[in-house]
Design a protein around this motif. Structure first.
Motif, PDB file in Angstrom:
ATOM      1  N   ALA A 147      48.005  30.834  39.066  1.00 14.44           N
ATOM      2  CA  ALA A 147      48.839  32.033  38.967  1.00 14.44           C
ATOM      3  C   ALA A 147      50.107  31.822  38.134  1.00 14.44           C
ATOM      4  N   GLN A 151      50.883  33.710  34.636  1.00 17.07           N
ATOM      5  CA  GLN A 151      52.039  34.602  34.486  1.00 17.07           C
ATOM      6  C   GLN A 151      52.815  34.255  33.207  1.00 17.07           C
ATOM      7  N   VAL A 161      54.395  41.670  33.064  1.00 16.13           N
ATOM      8  CA  VAL A 161      53.860  41.627  34.425  1.00 16.13           C
ATOM      9  C   VAL A 161      54.675  42.603  35.261  1.00 16.13           C
ATOM     10  N   MET A 164      53.598  41.556  41.130  1.00 19.76           N
ATOM     11  CA  MET A 164      52.874  40.334  41.494  1.00 19.76           C
ATOM     12  C   MET A 164      52.839  40.250  43.013  1.00 19.76           C
ATOM     13  N   TYR A 166      51.206  38.194  46.511  1.00 18.62           N
ATOM     14  CA  TYR A 166      50.586  36.950  46.994  1.00 18.62           C
ATOM     15  C   TYR A 166      49.840  37.218  48.290  1.00 18.62           C
ATOM     16  N   VAL A 170      46.244  35.688  44.223  1.00 15.29           N
ATOM     17  CA  VAL A 170      47.429  36.313  43.627  1.00 15.29           C
ATOM     18  C   VAL A 170      46.976  37.455  42.723  1.00 15.29           C
ATOM     19  N   LEU A 172      48.212  40.257  39.830  1.00 19.18           N
ATOM     20  CA  LEU A 172      49.244  40.592  38.859  1.00 19.18           C
ATOM     21  C   LEU A 172      48.891  41.938  38.238  1.00 19.18           C
TER      22      LEU A 172
END
Length: 209
Positions: A147, A151, A161, A164, A166, A170, A172
């Motif tokens: 991740a 990113q 992005v 995001m 979690y 993950v 995005l």
């Protein structure tokens, strides 16, 4: 949907003077007619002693909803030239209110048309405009291990992005022009060794700059 449109960068006011009359043009982005009307009401409240508070707005990326008011000025000399200036500049989702404080000199119909339209044009130049382009929301799901690097790779490749999250994996959220979806799909597979999942969502508009 239109591929792109222009709107004002932010709310603001620009003042001009014509033959001792003050013209204060307040501009703001407006996502709906209700927002536009609320902005007009707020400006009226801020200038209760003004001679006129004329307004115009364009709502919709295709320019669908267009309304204007002369607020007591001779018909067609205030709201309409304001609206024409907005549409001539391809402005969308925008509201303009021109507050006039009469200075004692009559401008005549032609003078009023130039003054009100000019006030909007000068305000657009002074406050600045931005282009909003159509894109498709896309959600990328990837494992925790990849991740952080993904990113960074996304940002390095020019993809903002937007969100995001979690969880077990993950996710995005990014925005992609339709024309770039398949290219991005291939890039993502290379960047994550084929482990990431791409899901396409709804269309929306975002800043081009």
């Amino acid at each position: 949907m239109q591929d792109e449109y222009r709107t004002v960068a932010h709310e603001g006011v620009h003042e001009t003077e014509v033959n001792r009359s003050r013209f204060l043009c307040a501009l703001a982005p407006a996502a709906s007619e209700q927002e536009a009307q609320e902005f007009i009401a707020r400006i009226r409240k801020e200038h209760p002693t003004a001679t006129h508070n004329c307004w115009a707005y364009v709502i919709g990326a295709d320019g669908g909803v267009q309304k204007a008011s002369d607020d007591g000025e001779p018909g067609g000399t205030a709201g309409l030239p304001m609206l024409q200036m907005l549409t001539r500049r391809d402005m969308r989702y925008v509201v303009a209110v021109v507050t006039r404080y009469y200075g004692g000199v009559k401008l005549g119909a032609g003078g009023l048309i130039r003054a009100y339209g000019g006030a909007v044009g000068e305000a657009l130049d002074a406050l600045g405009t931005i282009t909003k382009r159509r894109y498709r929301l896309a959600t990328v799901t990837v494992d925790h291990q990849r991740a952080g690097k993904l990113q960074n790779d996304l940002r390095a490749a020019g993809h903002e992005v937007r969100d995001m999250q979690y969880g077990e994996a993950v996710t995005l959220e990014i925005g992609l022009p339709d024309a770039e979806v398949e290219t991005f799909r291939g890039w993502l597979a290379d960047a994550t060794a084929g482990t990431a999942r791409l899901e396409l969502g709804a269309e929306a508009y975002g800043s081009a700059e």
